[in-house]
Design an enzyme around this catalytic site. Structure first.
Site, PDB file in Angstrom:
ATOM      1  N   LEU A  92       0.841  -1.200   0.000  1.00  0.00           N
ATOM      2  CA  LEU A  92       0.000   0.000   0.000  1.00  0.00           C
ATOM      3  C   LEU A  92       0.875   1.249   0.000  1.00  0.00           C
ATOM      4  CD1 LEU A  92      -2.699  -1.004   2.660  1.00  0.00           C
ATOM      5  CD2 LEU A  92      -2.656  -1.501   0.210  1.00  0.00           C
ATOM      6  N   HIS A 108       1.613 -12.203   8.245  1.00  0.00           N
ATOM      7  CA  HIS A 108       2.833 -12.553   7.527  1.00  0.00           C
ATOM      8  C   HIS A 108       3.341 -13.899   8.040  1.00  0.00           C
ATOM      9  CE1 HIS A 108       6.374 -11.808   5.113  1.00  0.00           C
ATOM     10  NE2 HIS A 108       7.098 -12.237   6.141  1.00  0.00           N
TER      11      HIS A 108
HETATM   12  C1  GAR Z   1      -0.577 -16.673   3.801  1.00  0.00           C
HETATM   13  O1  GAR Z   1       0.358 -17.637   4.173  1.00  0.00           O
HETATM   14  C2  GAR Z   1      -0.145 -15.289   4.239  1.00  0.00           C
HETATM   15  O2  GAR Z   1       0.503 -15.288   5.491  1.00  0.00           O
HETATM   16  C3  GAR Z   1       0.820 -14.935   3.144  1.00  0.00           C
HETATM   17  O3  GAR Z   1       0.201 -15.387   1.974  1.00  0.00           O
HETATM   18  C4  GAR Z   1      -0.614 -16.508   2.276  1.00  0.00           C
HETATM   19  C5  GAR Z   1      -2.016 -16.227   1.765  1.00  0.00           C
HETATM   20  O4  GAR Z   1      -2.821 -17.348   1.908  1.00  0.00           O
HETATM   21  N1  GAR Z   1       1.060 -13.525   3.105  1.00  0.00           N
HETATM   22  C6  GAR Z   1       2.236 -13.000   2.777  1.00  0.00           C
HETATM   23  O5  GAR Z   1       3.206 -13.668   2.457  1.00  0.00           O
HETATM   24  C7  GAR Z   1       2.292 -11.472   2.838  1.00  0.00           C
HETATM   25  N2  GAR Z   1       3.615 -11.028   2.670  1.00  0.00           N
HETATM   26  P1  GAR Z   1      -4.397 -17.230   1.852  1.00  0.00           P
HETATM   27  O6  GAR Z   1      -4.739 -16.517   0.527  1.00  0.00           O
HETATM   28  O7  GAR Z   1      -4.884 -18.644   1.836  1.00  0.00           O
HETATM   29  O8  GAR Z   1      -4.863 -16.464   3.055  1.00  0.00           O
END
Ligand code: GAR
Length: 201
Positions: A92, A108
């Protein structure tokens, strides 16, 4: 009642966990917007099934500030006052972040400040970390940087692949994200500098 906007880019399993907790009455909030930057995000389909207002704003080709202005417009028209980034893979812009001080949360998949950015689970494996985990934090102008609300550790096992480690972390993501949102919605979070104190019920 908090009007929550949930931002996704893909599978949407964290969105599902937040939605389950809200629908079960465990969080004093309503979901007033589910926004994806990818039309193919599986989470969008789930949001439509659950009859939430959904919108897809493709981010391709747009700079951070221009894209953030589009997001701000959607937040206003849906009267969003609290934002949850749930696997949203865009950063953002600072103007948007400033409009929602301590009102944007992110999940995260590492114990911040370790392994910021993309592929946090792979980074933990490659580094040889013995423990990693997940973090829910407030979003500020820097990447994966704002004050930490909740964390949960996950041991790295000898035979772990990126997939096996990610799926063990995900179980805890689905627990701490609804819990953190609940604390914020209940106004039980006090932020003093970088430190977050949780007030008793
Ligand atoms: C999750 O593991 C989240 O922690 C990560 O992406 C995945 C999304 O899964 N986020 C990041 O890496 C942000 N930097 P989801 O779409 O099933 O919630």
């Amino acid at each position: 009642m908090n009007n929550v906007g949930i931002l996704i880019s893909g599978r949407g399993s964290n969105f599902r966990a937040l939605s389950d907790a809200i629908e079960a009455g465990r969080i004093p909030a309503r979901i007033s917007l589910v926004l994806s930057n990818r039309a193919s995000a599986a989470g969008l389909e789930l949001a439509r099934e659950r009859n939430y207002p959904t919108v897809c704003i493709p981010s391709k080709g747009l700079g951070r500030d221009a894209y953030s202005r589009l997001l701000a417009r959607e937040f206003k028209s849906a009267q969003v006052d609290l934002v949850c980034l749930a696997g949203f893979m865009r950063i953002l812009g600072p103007e948007l972040v400033k409009q929602y001080p301590l009102r944007i949360l992110n999940i995260h998949p590492s114990l911040l400040p370790a392994f910021t950015g993309l592929h946090a689970q792979r980074q933990a494996l490659e580094w040889g970390a013995k423990v990693t985990g997940c973090t829910v934090h407030f979003v500020d102008e820097e990447l994966d940087h704002g004050a930490i609300i909740l964390q949960h550790p996950v041991p790295v096992e000898d035979g772990d692949s990126e997939e096996s480690l990610s799926s063990r972390i995900l179980v805890h993501e689905h627990q701490i994200y609804p819990e953190a949102l609940k604390l914020v919605c209940q106004n039980r979070v006090r932020v003093e500098g970088r430190r977050v104190r949780i007030m008793p019920e």
